[in-house]
Design a protein around this motif. Structure first.
Motif, PDB file in Angstrom:
ATOM      1  N   ARG A   1      76.851 -23.521 100.472  1.00  0.00           N
ATOM      2  CA  ARG A   1      76.846 -22.992  99.113  1.00  0.00           C
ATOM      3  C   ARG A   1      78.150 -22.247  98.834  1.00  0.00           C
ATOM      4  O   ARG A   1      78.755 -21.674  99.745  1.00  0.00           O
ATOM      5  CB  ARG A   1      75.668 -22.034  98.879  1.00  0.00           C
ATOM      6  CG  ARG A   1      74.287 -22.714  98.969  1.00  0.00           C
ATOM      7  CD  ARG A   1      73.179 -21.711  98.698  1.00  0.00           C
ATOM      8  NE  ARG A   1      71.850 -22.294  98.820  1.00  0.00           N
ATOM      9  CZ  ARG A   1      71.171 -22.812  97.809  1.00  0.00           C
ATOM     10  NH1 ARG A   1      71.723 -22.838  96.590  1.00  0.00           N
ATOM     11  NH2 ARG A   1      69.963 -23.310  97.989  1.00  0.00           N
TER      12      ARG A   1
ATOM     13  N   VAL B   1      75.463 -24.662  94.526  1.00  0.00           N
ATOM     14  CA  VAL B   1      76.029 -23.426  93.998  1.00  0.00           C
ATOM     15  C   VAL B   1      75.334 -22.235  94.649  1.00  0.00           C
ATOM     16  O   VAL B   1      74.157 -22.315  95.031  1.00  0.00           O
ATOM     17  CB  VAL B   1      75.887 -23.391  92.454  1.00  0.00           C
ATOM     18  CG1 VAL B   1      74.438 -23.239  92.042  1.00  0.00           C
ATOM     19  CG2 VAL B   1      76.749 -22.296  91.854  1.00  0.00           C
ATOM     20  N   ASP B   2      76.054 -21.136  94.788  1.00  0.00           N
ATOM     21  CA  ASP B   2      75.534 -19.950  95.475  1.00  0.00           C
ATOM     22  C   ASP B   2      74.655 -19.130  94.529  1.00  0.00           C
ATOM     23  O   ASP B   2      74.978 -18.020  94.140  1.00  0.00           O
ATOM     24  CB  ASP B   2      76.672 -19.089  96.003  1.00  0.00           C
ATOM     25  CG  ASP B   2      76.188 -17.987  96.935  1.00  0.00           C
ATOM     26  OD1 ASP B   2      75.124 -18.161  97.543  1.00  0.00           O
ATOM     27  OD2 ASP B   2      76.872 -16.953  97.040  1.00  0.00           O
ATOM     28  N   SER B   3      73.549 -19.721  94.135  1.00  0.00           N
ATOM     29  CA  SER B   3      72.611 -19.074  93.215  1.00  0.00           C
ATOM     30  C   SER B   3      71.282 -19.785  93.347  1.00  0.00           C
ATOM     31  O   SER B   3      71.225 -20.991  93.577  1.00  0.00           O
ATOM     32  CB  SER B   3      73.115 -19.169  91.771  1.00  0.00           C
ATOM     33  OG  SER B   3      72.110 -18.781  90.863  1.00  0.00           O
TER      34      SER B   3
ATOM     35  N   ASN C   1      80.459 -20.267  95.195  1.00  0.00           N
ATOM     36  CA  ASN C   1      80.402 -19.886  93.781  1.00  0.00           C
ATOM     37  C   ASN C   1      81.672 -20.264  93.030  1.00  0.00           C
ATOM     38  O   ASN C   1      81.922 -19.768  91.935  1.00  0.00           O
ATOM     39  CB  ASN C   1      80.139 -18.380  93.638  1.00  0.00           C
ATOM     40  CG  ASN C   1      81.243 -17.532  94.268  1.00  0.00           C
ATOM     41  OD1 ASN C   1      82.167 -18.066  94.865  1.00  0.00           O
ATOM     42  ND2 ASN C   1      81.140 -16.223  94.124  1.00  0.00           N
TER      43      ASN C   1
END
Length: 296
Positions: A219, A194-196, A221
């Motif tokens: 990655r 995930v983009d976090s 979201n």
């Protein structure tokens, strides 16, 4: 609140729901001039604009949206009361609003369609953006939430199911990079994340704590993008076992683990929990969940 004021609020609610004066007038069984008079009177009473008027109809302003979520909850409660008083509380009609994360749509949407087919008077809305809808303001009748059990004091929370997640790869990726035989071997493989920096899902917490950051090479979201990257061979990625049935070519690299499991909860507001409509849908979706797991 006077009877006239409630009539005006109820009219505005139907204008927002239908999007046009004519649609609201038909739903309420009144002349369109009455609808316009009620909306104008309510805006004058409150001193704010509730709608933007345009050629295609009426769109609620921010102030209108705030008022209308309360109106929706009030109308539901009036309908519940009327059903009890008249001894006719055994119908499922009106609007049913359900909120859930978008990745759950593939399972949930067919069940909503089936439930609506059983109750032709029902209007269904499925809300699936990332924010938490506030049941106490009437934003939804039923919420399906993931993670820790919700703890809002006025909500009824019931366990729904556990989504079991496993680690998968595409055949092309396995052919190119090989199958990691041990957990230590995972450290040299490519991962999809995930983009976090801190993923909320337990399997992403595991990934961030276990896999070197420089091995998470793709990655995104959005769950759909993460799934598409997995199918395309970008690396190893997580998918629920139920959803993986739709992709029989994927290779399960690691079977589901309890630490990766995501609990799901059915959440309703105490004021609407016992309504026939909400209870009927809860019964329907619980039976559906049992079927999802028994089919495979």
């Amino acid at each position: 609140m006077s009877i006239n004021a409630w009539d005006e609020i109820r009219t505005a609610y139907h204008v927002a729901r239908m999007g046009t004066v004519s649609g609201a007038a038909e739903a309420l069984g009144v002349h369109h001039a009455t609808v316009i008079r009620h909306v104008d009177a309510l805006e004058g009473r409150l001193g704010v604009k509730l709608f933007q008027r345009h050629a295609r109809g009426y769109t609620a302003t921010e102030a209108g949206a705030d008022l209308l979520v309360v109106a929706q909850a009030t109308e539901d409660q009036f309908a519940q009361l009327a059903g009890r008083l008249k001894g006719q509380g055994d119908t499922v009609s009106g609007e049913l609003v359900v909120t859930a994360l978008s990745h759950f749509s593939k399972l949930l949407t067919p069940e909503l369609v089936a439930f609506q087919a059983q109750h032709p008077g029902l209007h269904v809305r499925l809300l699936s953006d990332m924010r938490v809808y506030r049941l106490e303001y009437g934003e939804a009748h039923v919420a399906i939430r993931a993670g820790a059990a919700p703890d809002e004091p006025d909500n009824v929370v019931q366990p729904f199911l556990n989504e079991n997640y496993a680690l998968y790869a595409s055949p092309g990726y396995i052919e190119r990079r090989g199958m990691p035989q041990t957990d230590e071997a995972l450290m040299s493989h490519d991962f999809i994340g995930v983009d976090s920096s801190v993923g909320k899902a337990p399997f992403y917490r595991w990934m961030n704590a276990t896999i070197p950051a420089d091995r998470i090479l793709f990655r995104a979201n959005d769950d759909r993008v993460l799934r598409d990257a997995l199918v395309a061979g970008a690396g190893l990625g997580f998918l629920s076992e139920i959803k993986a049935r739709d992709y029989p070519d994927l290779v399960q690299v690691r079977s589901a683990r309890e630490e990766w499991s995501v609990p799901l909860w059915l959440v309703t507001h105490v004021d609407l929990h016992r309504t026939t409509k909400v209870q009927a849908f809860l019964d329907h979706i619980k039976r559906a969940a049992a079927r999802w797991y028994s089919e495979h």
